[in-house]
Design an enzyme around this catalytic site. Structure first.
Site, PDB file in Angstrom:
ATOM      1  N   LEU A  71      -8.273   2.698  -2.778  1.00 26.98           N
ATOM      2  CA  LEU A  71      -7.294   2.074  -1.877  1.00 26.98           C
ATOM      3  C   LEU A  71      -7.122   2.888  -0.594  1.00 26.98           C
ATOM      4  O   LEU A  71      -6.899   2.322   0.472  1.00 26.98           O
ATOM      5  CB  LEU A  71      -5.949   1.888  -2.586  1.00 26.98           C
ATOM      6  N   GLU A 104      -2.622  -4.455  -1.020  1.00 22.84           N
ATOM      7  CA  GLU A 104      -2.937  -3.024  -0.870  1.00 22.84           C
ATOM      8  C   GLU A 104      -1.688  -2.183  -0.626  1.00 22.84           C
ATOM      9  O   GLU A 104      -1.718  -1.199   0.106  1.00 22.84           O
ATOM     10  CB  GLU A 104      -3.935  -2.817   0.270  1.00 22.84           C
ATOM     11  N   PHE A 161      10.957   4.890  -6.223  1.00 17.43           N
ATOM     12  CA  PHE A 161      10.448   3.660  -6.847  1.00 17.43           C
ATOM     13  C   PHE A 161      11.189   3.354  -8.138  1.00 17.43           C
ATOM     14  O   PHE A 161      11.398   2.205  -8.495  1.00 17.43           O
ATOM     15  CB  PHE A 161       8.965   3.801  -7.228  1.00 17.43           C
TER      16      PHE A 161
END
Ligand code: TGC
Ligand code: FAD
Length: 398
Positions: free
Chosen positions: A250, A374, A394
């Site tokens: 990525l 992405e 997160f």
């Protein structure tokens, strides 16, 4: 006074090496002569012309950075980015095809693959004879791929895979899928993420098309479904373990997207400029008003900063001095800004901006996907926030 270039205000193209410039010009000629004429129909009728893969392959645009020994052209990271810019100037969907083939399929095979895997797949991927895809996202695990539930359990001579991946670019047209799954060698082992090469035609493997997309319509998107699929040992990456594997891929693809967004934004800005110069209302060109002029000034300012970020990141990558958070910053900024520019350019075209012919709304809806895949705009903000504060936001655990 020196002349002012309204498309390259800080003259970054003059800093490119001769090799990079040559690759950029090859990609530009190809994109304008062969992709642009297909773009409107491709978008309206959801067509990805399979010839595109071979055409790009013939020009060395697939896996350009890969070692020539395996079919690449050994191009610089800057050149790879410049190709993404030219292709996405036409359609983010075509750039998606190219990014996935190059950064998410050829790149992992080239760095994680065995010699046999490199020989078997890379040369044919480079020519576009075969097509690849990358399966990380699952129906219930997108931004948080570490929670994936697709499994691969060891058996004699290989692995048995079960599960499903969703939103996979190129999946319906792919010959090989790089799939990330939780692997267990022994019954009581803690599962660990590993990469597998799943080939079209393997029993229990299917790749149904995702219908009704309103964005990236010229890109083929689908699922990957695994029902007791046997994957032989020779199709597993031998050494890479954990999320680091897919994230390394990525890093490369997100970098390409940062450049691609420059191309889409440049297209929208140039179209908007021409439109307001040509169209008259209240007896004068729309461009003679203050508001359109400052809109164009804002676009050029944003595009110039996008060009600087992408170009500098390419140089840092070529020198091996990049960091993934630099890529998050560039992907987030450039796609976010490109989307804003496309929305303003759409507005500046008035009613005509609603039609496909001007292709600005086409870029606008494409960029909605690019802003999401992405790593979404906000997820990259959180990656940067974690870097800046040292606090992981997160999850509640911090
Ligand atoms: P976290 O704890 O942050 O990291 C887990 C392990 O991975 C390592 N790592 C990286 N390594 C290299 N490069 C990076 N950018 C890396 N980021 C993390 C990290 O060092 C750690 O390694 P280790 O050895 O200590 O275990 O993991 P987390 O679960 O907390 O991650 C959170 C978050 C949000 C950063 C991550 O999951 C994320 O980026 N989410 C976004 C998901 C995403 O981008 N999906 C993309 C799917 S592919 C796609 O969209 C293709 S579209 C293609 C097209 O059409 O063009
Ligand atoms: P979710 O993760 O459910 O997120 C929904 C919203 O919640 C987003 O706005 C997100 O920013 C926000 N959010 C989520 N978590 C948090 C949090 N902790 N804090 C704050 N906000 C949060 N994947 C592949 O593996 N391979 C591919 O080839 C591929 N191609 C794609 C092609 C297209 C056209 C699209 C649309 C997607 C593709 N994807 C692919 C999937 C893509 O990477 C995911 O859609 C993306 O990572 C987001 O995951 P999600 O859709 O599950 O959204």
């Amino acid at each position: 006074r020196n002349p002012f270039n309204i498309d390259d205000a800080y003259l970054f193209e003059s800093e490119l090496s001769e090799d990079d410039k040559m690759i950029m010009e090859t990609a530009r000629d190809y994109a304008q002569s062969k992709l642009e004429p297909r773009a409107l129909k491709g978008n309206q009728e959801e067509i990805f012309d399979m010839e595109i893969a071979k055409e790009m392959g013939d020009l060395g645009l697939l896996g350009a950075t890969i070692d020539p020994k395996y079919g690449g052209v050994g191009a610089s990271q800057t050149a790879y980015g410049l190709v993404a810019r030219e292709v996405e100037r036409v359609d983010s969907g075509y750039r998606s095809f190219m990014s996935v083939q190059s950064s998410l399929v050829m790149y992992p095979i080239s760095i994680f693959g065995t010699e046999d895997q490199k020989q078997r797949f890379l040369p044919r991927l480079a020519t576009g004879e075969i097509i690849g895809c990358f399966g990380l996202t699952e129906p219930d695990h997108g931004s948080d791929p570490g929670s994936m539930v697709t499994t691969a359990v060891k058996t004699d001579g290989g692995w048995i895979m079960n599960g499903a991946k969703m939103w996979i670019t190129n999946s319906p047209i792919s010959d090989v899928a790089v799939v990330w799954a939780k692997a267990k060698e022994h019954k009581d082992d803690k599962p660990v993420i590993r990469g597998f090469l799943v080939e079209k035609g393997m029993d229990g493997f299917s790749a149904p098309v995702t219908h009704n997309k309103m964005s990236l319509r010229a890109s083929s998107t689908g699922e990957l479904v695994f029902e007791d699929v046997f994957i032989p040992d020779e199709n597993v990456f031998p050494d890479i373990r954990g999320l680091k594997g897919p994230f390394m891929c990525l890093n490369s693809a997100r970098y390409g997207i940062a450049w691609g967004a420059v191309g889409a934004a440049e297209f929208c800005y140039q179209k908007a400029r021409q439109y307001v110069l040509d169209r008259k209302q209240f007896g004068k060109p729309i461009a003679a008003n203050q508001l359109p002029q400052t809109k164009l000034a804002n676009m050029l300012t944003d595009i110039t900063s996008m060009q600087m970020l992408a170009w500098r990141l390419g140089k840092l990558k070529d020198e091996g001095r990049d960091h993934p958070s630099m890529t998050s910053l560039a992907k987030r900024n450039n796609v976010g800004k490109a989307l804003e520019i496309a929305r303003v350019a759409r507005d500046m075209h008035g009613g005509n901006g609603i039609t496909g012919e001007y292709r600005v709304i086409h870029h606008m809806v494409n960029l909605e996907s690019v802003n999401t895949y992405e790593g979404t705009y906000d997820i990259h903000g959180l990656i940067l926030g974690r870097e800046i504060t040292g606090i992981q936001a997160f999850t509640p655990k911090g």
